[in-house]
Design a protein around this motif. Structure first.
Motif, short mmCIF file in Angstrom:
data_model
loop_
_atom_site.label_atom_id
_atom_site.label_comp_id
_atom_site.label_asym_id
_atom_site.label_seq_id
_atom_site.Cartn_x
_atom_site.Cartn_y
_atom_site.Cartn_z
N ARG A 39 11.18 1.47 54.05
CA ARG A 39 9.85 1.98 54.37
C ARG A 39 9.73 3.13 55.05
NH1 ARG A 39 10.69 -3.08 59.07
NH2 ARG A 39 11.12 -4.47 57.56
N ILE A 40 9.88 3.67 54.15
CA ILE A 40 9.80 5.23 54.30
C ILE A 40 9.24 5.64 52.42
CG2 ILE A 40 10.33 6.20 56.18
CD1 ILE A 40 12.67 7.49 54.56
N THR A 41 7.61 6.42 52.60
CA THR A 41 7.49 6.46 50.78
C THR A 41 6.83 7.37 51.40
OG1 THR A 41 6.57 4.41 50.37
CG2 THR A 41 6.00 6.31 49.14
N PRO A 42 8.21 8.80 50.84
CA PRO A 42 7.36 10.67 50.52
C PRO A 42 5.85 10.45 50.07
CG PRO A 42 9.49 9.90 49.64
CD PRO A 42 9.37 8.93 49.98
N LEU A 43 5.06 11.06 50.55
CA LEU A 43 3.93 11.69 49.66
C LEU A 43 3.98 13.19 49.70
CD1 LEU A 43 1.58 8.93 51.89
CD2 LEU A 43 2.89 8.65 49.48
N LEU A 44 3.57 13.61 48.03
CA LEU A 44 3.24 15.04 47.97
C LEU A 44 1.53 15.32 48.34
CD1 LEU A 44 5.16 15.28 46.02
CD2 LEU A 44 6.51 15.61 48.00
N ARG A 61 7.35 13.34 31.52
CA ARG A 61 8.16 12.66 30.24
C ARG A 61 8.95 11.87 29.62
NH1 ARG A 61 4.01 16.41 26.89
NH2 ARG A 61 1.84 15.78 27.41
N ALA A 62 9.40 10.79 30.42
CA ALA A 62 10.85 9.64 29.90
C ALA A 62 10.27 9.66 29.39
CB ALA A 62 10.11 8.94 31.42
N LYS A 63 11.90 8.93 28.67
CA LYS A 63 12.03 8.34 26.96
C LYS A 63 11.40 7.54 26.96
CE LYS A 63 16.66 11.09 27.24
NZ LYS A 63 18.02 9.85 26.92
N GLY A 64 11.12 6.45 27.73
CA GLY A 64 10.02 5.19 27.73
C GLY A 64 8.73 5.55 28.47
N GLY A 65 8.49 6.35 28.42
CA GLY A 65 6.92 6.97 27.75
C GLY A 65 6.27 7.81 28.89
N ASP A 66 5.56 8.15 28.87
CA ASP A 66 4.86 9.72 30.02
C ASP A 66 4.54 8.71 31.24
OD1 ASP A 66 4.97 11.09 28.19
OD2 ASP A 66 3.06 11.72 27.73
N ILE A 67 4.77 8.56 32.32
CA ILE A 67 4.37 8.94 33.74
C ILE A 67 3.49 9.31 34.74
CG2 ILE A 67 5.52 7.36 35.70
CD1 ILE A 67 8.19 7.35 34.44
N PRO A 68 2.19 9.06 34.18
CA PRO A 68 1.73 10.08 35.13
C PRO A 68 0.53 10.10 36.54
CG PRO A 68 -0.11 8.27 34.28
CD PRO A 68 1.58 8.33 33.79
N ILE A 69 0.45 11.40 37.09
CA ILE A 69 1.34 10.54 38.88
C ILE A 69 -0.10 11.40 39.15
CG2 ILE A 69 1.54 11.58 40.88
CD1 ILE A 69 5.50 11.35 38.90
N GLU A 70 -1.10 10.60 39.45
CA GLU A 70 -2.59 11.52 39.40
C GLU A 70 -3.24 11.08 41.21
OE1 GLU A 70 -5.44 9.90 37.42
OE2 GLU A 70 -5.09 10.58 35.28
N ALA A 71 -3.74 11.52 41.87
CA ALA A 71 -3.89 12.42 43.57
C ALA A 71 -4.45 9.97 43.78
CB ALA A 71 -4.17 13.24 43.81
N GLN A 72 -4.46 10.20 44.76
CA GLN A 72 -5.02 9.12 45.55
C GLN A 72 -6.22 9.59 46.20
OE1 GLN A 72 -1.91 7.47 48.04
NE2 GLN A 72 -0.57 6.66 46.67
N ARG A 73 -7.10 8.58 46.38
CA ARG A 73 -8.04 8.94 47.23
C ARG A 73 -7.94 10.18 48.18
NH1 ARG A 73 -11.56 3.61 48.98
NH2 ARG A 73 -11.07 3.40 46.58
N PRO A 91 10.95 16.74 31.76
CA PRO A 91 10.43 16.87 31.88
C PRO A 91 9.35 16.20 32.90
CG PRO A 91 10.19 16.52 29.42
CD PRO A 91 11.36 16.08 30.41
N VAL A 92 8.52 17.05 34.24
CA VAL A 92 7.71 17.23 34.77
C VAL A 92 6.64 18.34 34.01
CG1 VAL A 92 6.77 16.70 37.11
CG2 VAL A 92 8.86 16.38 36.96
N MET A 93 5.70 17.59 33.48
CA MET A 93 4.46 18.57 33.00
C MET A 93 3.45 18.67 34.53
SD MET A 93 5.79 18.64 30.26
CE MET A 93 4.29 20.07 29.08
N THR A 94 2.96 19.86 34.48
CA THR A 94 1.77 19.87 35.45
C THR A 94 0.49 20.94 35.10
OG1 THR A 94 1.47 20.89 37.82
CG2 THR A 94 3.29 22.24 36.09
N SER A 95 -0.58 20.46 36.28
CA SER A 95 -1.65 21.02 35.16
C SER A 95 -1.96 22.55 36.17
CB SER A 95 -3.35 19.81 35.59
OG SER A 95 -3.31 19.89 36.96
N LEU A 96 -0.95 22.65 36.74
CA LEU A 96 -1.18 24.00 37.84
C LEU A 96 -0.91 24.90 36.32
CD1 LEU A 96 -1.68 24.95 40.33
CD2 LEU A 96 0.65 24.69 40.06
N PRO A 97 -1.32 25.88 36.33
CA PRO A 97 -1.17 27.29 35.54
C PRO A 97 0.04 28.61 35.09
CG PRO A 97 -3.96 27.94 36.17
CD PRO A 97 -2.87 26.76 36.82
#
Length: 204
Positions: A39-44, A61-73, A91-97
Motif C-alpha cells: 500500500r505504499i509507493t515511493p515517488l522520486l 538498461r535491463a537484460k530484457g530491454g530498456d525500461i524508460p522512466i519518465e516524469a509523471q504529470r 546500469p541506470v542511465m540519466t539525462s543529467l550531465p
C-alpha cells in the motif's frame, strides 16, 4: 511523507541499479515482502542541485530491454522496484550531465483498498506499512524519524466519509484529513466513502 536528500556523489550518465537504490534508501524496500509494502509507493522528484531546474529522464538498461522512466504529470518518477532487477543490477542511465549532483525528494504515497467500503484496520494499512518501513530504515536514529498518523484525502469536491457511527465531511475544496485512532483500530468499524478520492497523501 517527504524526505529531502542530497546525494553525496554526482549522478553520472549511468549508475548501477543497486547503488542508486542504496543512495535513495530504497534497497531495503525492494527486499521487503510484498505484503509489507503493498500500500505504499515511493515517488522520486529529481532536480539539479545547482543551476536552473530541468526534467531528468532515467532509463534502466535491463537484460530484457530498456525500461524508460519518465516524469509523471506532477513531475514524480516511479522507479520499478523489483528483486529481480536488484539481483541483475543493470546500469541506470540519466539525462543529467556528468558532474552535476542531483537533489532528490523521496515521497511515500499511500494507496487505499479497492472499492469504497472497507474495515477500519484495512483502510489504515498503508500507515502501518509506512511506519514500519521508516523505523527499519532509520536505524539507531529511529526516534527522530517522522511518523505517519493518518491520511489526507483529496476529492474533486466536497464529499463525506462514514467511519462507524461518525460522518466526516471534507472542506469545500474536497480535502479531508483522517487521523488514525487507536480505539477505533481495536473496534474496527466500517469505513465508507461517498466516492474514491482523486489522490491520497500521508498526514504526519
Amino acid at each position: 511523507m517527504r524526505l529531502a536528500l542530497l546525494l553525496s556523489i554526482a549522478l553520472r550518465l549511468w549508475s548501477p541499479y543497486q547503488t542508486l537504490l542504496g543512495n535513495l534508501h530504497l534497497a531495503t524496500f525492494v527486499k521487503l515482502p510484498e505484503a509489507e509494502r503493498s500500500r505504499i509507493t515511493p515517488l522520486l522528484r529529481l532536480t539539479p542541485a545547482e543551476g536552473p531546474p530541468r526534467a531528468i529522464t532515467l532509463v534502466i538498461r535491463a537484460k530484457g530491454g530498456d525500461i524508460p522512466i519518465e516524469a509523471q504529470r506532477d513531475g514524480a518518477l516511479v522507479l520499478p522496484l523489483r528483486s529481480a532487477l536488484f539481483d541483475e543490477n543493470p546500469p541506470v542511465m540519466t539525462s543529467l550531465p556528468d558532474g552535476i549532483k542531483a537533489k532528490v525528494t523521496l515521497d511515500l504515497r499511500p494507496s487505499l483498498p479497492e472499492g469504497v467500503s472497507f474495515a477500519y484496520a484495512d483502510f489504515f494499512t498503508a500507515v502501518d506499512q509506512a511506519n514500519r518501513y521508516i523505523r527499519g530504515e532509520a536505524g539507531f536514529l529511529k526516534f527522530m524519524a517522522p511518523k505517519m498518523k493518518g491520511f489526507v484525502l483529496h476529492f474533486k469536491e466536497a464529499r463525506t466519509v462514514q467511519v462507524g457511527e461518525t460522518m466526516l465531511t471534507s472542506d469545500e475544496q474536497g480535502r479531508l484529513k483522517i487521523m488514525l485512532d487507536d480505539d477505533l483500530l481495536k473496534t474496527n468499524p466500517q469505513v465508507t466513502l461517498e466516492e474514491r478520492p482523486q489522490s491520497v497523501d500521508f498526514a504526519d
